[in-house]
Motif scaffolding. Sequence first.
Motif, short mmCIF file in Angstrom:
data_model
loop_
_atom_site.label_atom_id
_atom_site.label_comp_id
_atom_site.label_asym_id
_atom_site.label_seq_id
_atom_site.Cartn_x
_atom_site.Cartn_y
_atom_site.Cartn_z
N LEU A 108 21.39 -25.26 34.89
CA LEU A 108 20.72 -26.68 35.50
C LEU A 108 20.62 -27.77 34.59
O LEU A 108 20.17 -28.86 34.91
N GLY A 109 20.85 -27.61 33.40
CA GLY A 109 20.70 -28.61 32.29
C GLY A 109 21.23 -29.93 32.66
O GLY A 109 20.74 -31.10 32.88
N PRO A 110 22.49 -29.81 33.18
CA PRO A 110 23.39 -31.08 33.15
C PRO A 110 23.14 -31.47 34.51
O PRO A 110 23.54 -32.65 34.98
N VAL A 111 22.32 -30.65 35.51
CA VAL A 111 22.21 -31.11 37.07
C VAL A 111 20.87 -31.63 37.22
O VAL A 111 20.86 -32.57 37.99
N GLY A 112 19.83 -30.90 36.70
CA GLY A 112 18.61 -31.21 37.10
C GLY A 112 17.79 -30.01 37.44
O GLY A 112 17.99 -29.23 38.22
N GLU A 113 16.55 -29.82 36.43
CA GLU A 113 15.83 -28.53 36.50
C GLU A 113 14.99 -28.36 37.89
O GLU A 113 14.60 -27.29 38.30
N THR B 85 20.44 -23.54 43.20
CA THR B 85 21.77 -23.08 43.46
C THR B 85 22.19 -23.39 44.96
O THR B 85 21.31 -23.52 45.78
N PRO B 86 23.65 -23.69 44.88
CA PRO B 86 24.52 -23.37 43.99
C PRO B 86 24.75 -24.71 43.02
O PRO B 86 24.48 -25.85 43.36
N ALA B 87 24.70 -24.31 41.58
CA ALA B 87 24.93 -25.44 40.67
C ALA B 87 26.35 -25.14 40.12
O ALA B 87 26.78 -23.87 39.83
N ILE B 88 27.14 -26.20 40.24
CA ILE B 88 28.68 -26.29 39.80
C ILE B 88 28.82 -27.27 38.62
O ILE B 88 28.59 -28.38 38.64
N HIS B 89 29.65 -26.50 37.61
CA HIS B 89 30.11 -27.53 36.55
C HIS B 89 31.63 -27.40 36.74
O HIS B 89 32.36 -26.34 36.70
#
Length: 201
Positions: free
Chosen positions: A134-139, A143-147
Amino acid sequence: MTNVDMWFDPKCPWAWIASRWLLEVERVRDVRVRFHVLSLALLNKDREVEDWYREWLDTAWGPARVAKAVEQKYGDPRAVYTALGNRIHLEKQPLGRDLYTAALAEADLPVELADAADSTEYDDALLAGNQEGLGPVGEDLGTPAIHVTMPDGSVNAFFGPVVSPTPRGEDAGRLWDGVLLVSGTPGFFELKRVRTSPVVN
């Protein structure tokens, strides 16, 4: 080959659908997905949430801990995620040790890892996974968090997509192309509409 990392909570239906979508994307695009565990129960542990969601979260610890135990000991938990997800989301089996041991056995993993469901042994690793995903996405997301690691080495990170039912075949590929396009646009943050249909796996 484009490397994609997805963080999932085994109990989250939207993450489940997104993961099945990404497996379809692997079939129709030059993409390789690696899965990682994220705990929504841990993420929301000290937050004020609605009562129904707190009850949902309280039962999410077990599957996340089991999946994290697998990830810590054996790497990518893809196989056990599929085994857990089929039971949780498709077969609607009750959460508990029987479900966890059956999923582990199907994934050719030691059934003793089911002990992790009721242990805090992997909670520090869960926290680290939450922070990484979540660091690059937003705390404040989940989910789903995708890099997506881009050809120039940069990382395109985002939450979503939230979609139902799972796109298949070339439909999955076209959605992938579109998600990459909008999420890779500088200054683009959100595209959203009201959900008009129930979760369909």
